[in-house]
Write a protein that holds these residues in place. Sequence first.
Motif, short mmCIF file in Angstrom:
data_model
loop_
_atom_site.label_atom_id
_atom_site.label_comp_id
_atom_site.label_asym_id
_atom_site.label_seq_id
_atom_site.Cartn_x
_atom_site.Cartn_y
_atom_site.Cartn_z
N MET A 114 -5.13 2.89 -3.99
CA MET A 114 -4.07 3.86 -4.34
C MET A 114 -3.97 4.97 -3.29
O MET A 114 -2.90 5.33 -2.86
N LYS A 115 -5.17 5.51 -2.88
CA LYS A 115 -5.15 6.58 -1.87
C LYS A 115 -4.53 6.10 -0.56
O LYS A 115 -3.78 6.83 0.09
N PHE A 120 -0.81 5.90 -0.93
CA PHE A 120 -0.22 7.25 -0.93
C PHE A 120 -0.15 7.82 0.49
O PHE A 120 0.87 8.35 0.91
N THR A 131 1.61 16.57 -5.07
CA THR A 131 1.61 15.21 -5.60
C THR A 131 0.24 14.56 -5.45
O THR A 131 -0.24 13.88 -6.35
N LYS A 132 -0.42 14.80 -4.30
CA LYS A 132 -1.76 14.24 -4.07
C LYS A 132 -2.74 14.81 -5.10
O LYS A 132 -3.56 14.09 -5.68
N ALA A 140 -1.90 13.30 -8.48
CA ALA A 140 -2.25 11.88 -8.56
C ALA A 140 -3.70 11.70 -9.00
O ALA A 140 -4.02 10.77 -9.74
N ILE A 176 8.10 8.76 -4.02
CA ILE A 176 6.69 9.12 -3.75
C ILE A 176 6.18 10.10 -4.82
O ILE A 176 5.10 9.91 -5.38
N PHE A 216 3.30 8.63 -7.78
CA PHE A 216 1.89 9.01 -7.71
C PHE A 216 1.55 10.24 -8.54
O PHE A 216 0.46 10.35 -9.06
N ARG A 245 5.99 2.30 -12.84
CA ARG A 245 6.11 2.51 -11.39
C ARG A 245 7.10 1.53 -10.76
O ARG A 245 7.84 1.88 -9.85
#
Length: 575
Positions: free
Chosen positions: A1-2, A5, A54-55, A58, A198, A202, A430
Amino acid sequence: MKTIFKALAAWALLAAAGAACAAGADLGQVDKQPTNWVAISMFGIFVVGTLFITKWAAAKTKSASDFYTGGGGITGFQNGLAIAGDYMSAASFLGISAAVMASGYDGLIYSIGFLVGWPVITFLMAERLRNLGKFTFADVAAYRFQQTPIRMFAASGTLVVVAFYLIAQMVGAGALIKLLFGLDYWLAVVIVGALMMIYVLFGGMTATTWVQIIKACLLLAGVTFMAIAVLAQFGFSPEALFAKAVQVKTQIAANDGKLLEEAAKIGLAIMGPGGFVKDPISAISFGMALMFGTAGLPHILMRFFTVPNAKEARKSVLWATTWIGYFYLLIFIIGFGAITLVLTNPEFADTIKGVIKGGGGSSNMAAVLVAKAVGGNIFFGFISAVAFATILAVVAGLTLSGASAVSHDLYATVFKKGKADSASELKVSRITTVALGIIAVLLGIAFEKQNIAFMVSLAFAIAASANFPVLFMSVLWKDCTTRGAVIGGFMGLISSVGLTVVSPSVWEATLGYPKGSAWFPYTSPALFSMSIGFLGIWLFSVLDRSPQAAKERDAFKTQQVRSETGFGASGASGH
């Protein structure tokens, strides 16, 4: 996932950098203006900042509940700001100011119409929604009804409203990026669509909420400065501002070859109604769409499930109404500021014809140009970034409500009969987000020339005709049944979409048929389609004598107790 992203984030930044390079290379030829690096830098800072939000979000988004409602841990004040952020969309900021610039007083119809729906939500909906629901408004409508048919209707209503609402945001975003970077319109819309996907993919509701809160604070600060700066040009006298606007409109009419007396009448017309809604039926229908549509917007209703209890839901509406009311008062001043400061400035507009340069027939950039007129390049950059934030946050909220309709209402409840696990529901959500993003981009390109406030009013008409009657009747009328709600809801949905397509605004303006050929003559279908929806719900509920209907009527008392006391609801009762 990371890894995914980081790849997507890097791609988005490369797209923004590419846009800046394209701006540097092409803007000189397109608009004969130097590249506005201050505005582009502020825009880039915002994009990077929201990607970091967002990070962070997430990492906190581990379950379906986190994705849809931020885990239900958002306070009433935060949620009120986020609702205001959701509601102060591109239609509000760019569209209403453009409508005021074009029609004067008539643009105020939008402001007041959008605002007066909030008492309906405050006194009829907010607390009941929080006590009955979980993720979506379908949870509320389906509380005592058969799950499959009511959720199929709710998902259909949500997706149609989201599609129409998304068009307006994408058109606003495309026009803004085009103005800022000098890119082709279609490319601008594609970049916006990619960034939006994006954020939602996430960050879910947590990222969307914080982007909305930050954007609401920045937007309120920005429009406050703009309104004060506009009034400062006229000695803080609204009367002097309006007098100058009348003078400008009179001059434009005279330039168009009108006789002096007729030009004076046209100029003075901006201070009274009648330029936009020309007949009583259109006025009533349009007003109903704006007033009751608010209570049927899925992305607004969804926000009431992000707070821990009913008390916080009420507080959310109080704060949201305060900020939104303040905002709309200022937009009216900014719209008149556009007449006096933009239409008279040869840098921004053709002062003879009274139209904004390079708009392709659209005046949607009026507010952004007012910012440049009163605050120079730095403030222009700030407002451009805030306008983009406005669009991005609203598009993210809309996409989230559309994704939840498919994954929660259709996939988890209808297809999997409530047995779907959180991970698979999240995956479907998603996939839906990507599909909605692509649809939004395509529709945004198709509707480039439309006024975005008007496009949103069509979404409100559909929400008022389909979602609101079902929500209202299922919660407040004990004799409402599944059959009545589903048939009546679909009647309202189909009639509102059908009448919208054959109205002059779509049939002639978008599809290109000759003037006067539209089958439905009025501006908004709400008066007719909303009546059809309510009538269908009443008629088919009254006629329903099945054993299932009897059970649903008996269950009303339990629903009423839960909706008004919160007894049995998740979280505290609010008392």
